[in-house]
Design a protein around this motif. Structure first.
Motif, mmCIF file in Angstrom:
data_model
loop_
_atom_site.group_PDB
_atom_site.id
_atom_site.type_symbol
_atom_site.label_atom_id
_atom_site.label_comp_id
_atom_site.label_asym_id
_atom_site.label_seq_id
_atom_site.Cartn_x
_atom_site.Cartn_y
_atom_site.Cartn_z
ATOM 1 N N TYR A 1 58.658 22.542 13.832
ATOM 2 C CA TYR A 1 59.516 22.898 15.026
ATOM 3 C C TYR A 1 60.879 23.246 14.577
ATOM 4 N N TYR B 1 48.928 23.647 30.339
ATOM 5 C CA TYR B 1 49.086 22.998 29.221
ATOM 6 C C TYR B 1 49.208 21.481 29.269
ATOM 7 N N GLN B 2 49.634 20.822 30.197
ATOM 8 C CA GLN B 2 49.582 19.277 30.410
ATOM 9 C C GLN B 2 48.437 18.684 29.854
ATOM 10 N N MET C 1 56.580 23.391 24.248
ATOM 11 C CA MET C 1 57.113 22.169 25.160
ATOM 12 C C MET C 1 58.738 23.010 25.782
ATOM 13 N N GLU C 2 59.193 23.759 25.324
ATOM 14 C CA GLU C 2 60.323 24.359 25.695
ATOM 15 C C GLU C 2 60.205 25.465 26.576
ATOM 16 N N GLN C 3 58.919 26.015 26.470
ATOM 17 C CA GLN C 3 58.713 27.296 27.226
ATOM 18 C C GLN C 3 58.389 27.125 28.574
ATOM 19 N N ILE D 1 53.106 23.269 18.998
ATOM 20 C CA ILE D 1 53.153 22.563 20.342
ATOM 21 C C ILE D 1 54.479 21.956 20.904
ATOM 22 N N LEU D 2 55.299 21.393 19.793
ATOM 23 C CA LEU D 2 56.598 20.953 20.394
ATOM 24 C C LEU D 2 57.635 22.236 20.774
ATOM 25 N N LYS E 1 62.562 27.170 14.877
ATOM 26 C CA LYS E 1 63.810 27.565 15.596
ATOM 27 C C LYS E 1 64.624 28.177 14.862
#
Lengths: 498, 153
Positions: free
Chosen positions: A423, A387-388, A223-225, A219-220, A427
């Motif tokens: 996360y 997604y929110q 959040m970037e996408q 999920i984290l 990365k």
């Protein structure tokens, strides 16, 4: 004759209305998990374990197993419709499935995936019924050295096949083993690395770790996408044409065989069988150049292999007590939470559970087929949830799942910490599966090694004196060696690209 | 991604050293065989060596100029990630004192807001359903003990 009696016993358990109901609920929840982004099968199964606390062990296991293979199919829907695999095994399906959806043939792609999954899953379940009893009887001969060697092979496979750097995968495996040492010493029962924190006396619970690494971590990262664009495809005609049937039949057959045999190898994971099925299909095809442009065999074969693998992977779990993937590790954890230990002894102690579960896989495959063909439009609609709204909901169930394991906020804290780690590892592209498997297998590995050394008076040579363990250790070494050789040039090439 | 790999490798080297030092506080051997310190001793040594190897491999691997991947997210992404982590921390800190229902009500109300949703009606319905509704299902129907806070909620 004995086997036949067990089969009958299994079906009598699996066809009880209550167990059929839980198989249905599991299939629905599993498909939902597979469809929804941000929630893979491992984290999804882990989150839903608390729901089963008040259930009978067999009903609980049937439901969780249904979630597992339901999620395997659910992942296909997102692969075909949005080019995003719901779980790792569906990556290959994106190649041709998404192209088919773009051409307005998303319906037949999902239809053939459902049918192929049914065929592959049903065949693998039948084969599981045939091979599991002889295998479990054979596994009863295993002593601590053989168990240790088998665990080495399992972890070697997970490590050797994970990621782009063998060293990074090995570090992640040993990270899992280090985590597994926290808590009670598995042989003497003395507390280790607990630092006076009472919540650590039972060790680092792997369920919060799975939820963190695979749920919160995902999920984290999401959040970037940017928000996903969804293809609006007509899903009225799911039934493939006669021509499509013709080319898919062979692909389904080949996918079934490949998925089953690779599923028997503990630790191989779901990606390899689907990838191999795709490669084989391309090789035997008269038009290999068309693969990737929307050919139905490119969906049929890997999807069949995926479900065939998912059912066959139950063999090492049930007969040897070795989970082959993070999701199966969660399933193994669910067994343990319900007072059952997967492995050869379970066949003797609780045949109702083992055979009931195996028989339920048949029921589950039928349920999935019935559920997915008419409801595929509904599942596709779920992809439109923003997604929110979705991610807070998923996090709610993560919190609930982690807390309810021990009624402790400490487990929620563990989940969040491992979420951040998950996360970071995503990365830097370090594999997570080896950590999970090492965490769950670590105590078993330590126990078997130390007991082996006690047997031999401290002589490590015992591992090589016994033929089975010697052969297994050599296999483990070969796996790591070949992975090292395979990855060496690739590592350099990939690293340079970064 | 060279620098993050190096940093991660070094962190694992440090973790291994910590575990190795701590492993000496447990007996390596006892009268029956290997003691509780045996496995941590060897595991920490192997992890340390592997991490060091990874650090060296990363450091000395050939690196050509090309497309650069960045470790840190863009500003918008970082804000959303921070919003999730702050919300989760709030739940961890206040779940026992405020109770499941109230803490999750606040969590489910503010997290979508922080993520950019402005539809108050939908947020309110989802927050109430996700806190009070979920509590009812799990506490009363599934008999799962969940925290009740100082206000008796």
């Amino acid at each position: 004759m004995e086997t036949l009696q067990y089969w009958i016993q299994g079906f009598s358990v699996a066809t009880l209305p209550i167990n059929l109901l839980f198989a249905l609920i599991g299939c629905v929840l599993g498909t939902l998990i597979g469809v929804l982004p941000g929630l893979g099968p491992a984290a999804g199964t882990a989150i839903l374990i608390p729901i089963t606390f008040s259930l009978e062990p067999i009903s609980a296991i049937i439901m969780l197993a249904a979630i597992y293979y339901g999620a395997m199919y659910g992942g296909t829907i997102t692969s075909v419709l949005v080019n995003v695999p719901g779980e790792a095994a569906s990556v290959i399906t994106c190649f041709d499935g998404y192209q088919m959806a773009k051409q307005g043939r998303g319906g037949p792609a999902l239809g053939i995936a459902a049918i192929g999954s049914f065929v592959g899953g049903t065949f693998a379940t039948f084969a599981l019924m045939v091979v599991s009893l002889p295998l479990a009887s054979f596994a009863l001969r295993f002593g601590p050295p053989e168990v240790f060697a088998l665990l080495v092979v399992g972890l070697s496979l997970v490590t050797g096949l994970a990621g782009r750097s063998l060293l990074a995968a090995l570090v992640m495996t040993f990270f899992g083993l280090l985590l597994a040492m926290i808590g009670m010493d598995p042989v003497r029962g003395a507390p280790r690395f607990t630092f006076g924190i009472q919540d650590l006396y039972d060790g680092v619970g792997f369920i919060p770790v799975v939820m963190g690494l695979f749920g919160v971590g995902e999920i984290l990262l999401s959040m970037e996408q940017p928000v996903l664009e969804i293809i609006k495809t007509k899903l009225t005609d799911l039934w493939p044409s006669r021509k499509e049937w013709g080319v898919s039949a062979g692909a389904i057959g080949r996918g079934t065989i490949i998925g089953f045999f690779l599923g028997l190898i503990p630790g191989i994971g779901a990606i390899i069988p689907t990838f191999m099925a795709y490669v084989v299909e391309k090789k035997v095809s008269k038009h290999p150049e068309k693969f990737g442009t929307g050919v139905i065999e490119g969906v049929a074969s890997p999807e069949t292999a995926n479900n065939s693998y998912a059912n066959a992977a139950m063999v090492p779990l049930l007969t040897l007590g070795i989970p082959g993937s993070p999701t199966l590790a969660v399933l193994m954890g669910a067994f343990i939470i319900h007072g059952l230990t997967p492995g050869p002894f379970l066949f003797k102690e609780r045949p109702d559970v083992v055979w009931g579960l195996i028989a339920s896989l048949y029921m589950g495959n039928v349920i999935l087929l019935i559920l997915n063909l008419p409801l595929v439009g509904f599942w596709a609609k779920l992809l439109e949830i923003r997604y929110q709204y979705l991610y807070p909901g998923i996090l709610l169930f993560c919190i609930l799942g982690a807390y309810s394991l021990n009624q402790s906020v400490f487990d929620v804290l563990l989940m969040v910490l491992f979420g951040v780690l998950g996360y970071v590892f995503r990365k830097v592209d370090w594999p997570l599966a080896p950590t999970i498997l090492a965490l769950i297998l670590g105590p078993m590995m330590e126990r078997s090694l130390r007991t082996s050394l006690e047997m031999s008076g401290g002589d490590l040579w015992i591992l090589f004196q016994r033929p089975i363990s010697a052969v297994l250790l050599v296999i483990g070494a070969i796996i790591l060696l070949t992975s090292a050789i395979r990855l060496m040039p690739m590592w350099a090439r990939k690293e340079s690209k970064d | 991604m060279k620098r993050p790999w190096q940093i991660a490798s070094i962190i694992f080297v440090l973790v291994s050293i910590f575990v190795l030092i701590h492993s000496f506080s447990y007996p390596y051997k006892d009268r029956l065989g290997p003691g509780p310190g045996f496995f941590p001793f060897w595991m920490s040594i192997i992890t340390g060596l592997l991490s060091l190897g990874l650090f060296l491999q990363t450091t000395f691997a050939e690196s050509e100029s090309g497309e650069k991947k960045t470790f840190f997210p863009k500003r918008d992404g970082a804000i959303r990630i921070a919003a999730v982590l702050v919300s989760l921390t709030f739940v961890m800190v206040f779940m026992n004192s405020l109770g499941f229902r109230l803490s999750l009500l606040i969590f489910l109300f503010f997290l979508p807001l922080l993520l950019g949703v402005r539809n108050w009606i939908v947020i309110s319905i989802l927050a109430i359903a996700g806190s009070f509704g979920v509590f009812h299902v799990f506490y009363f129907w599934l008999k799962l003990p969940l925290p009740i806070g100082i206000f008796g909620i």
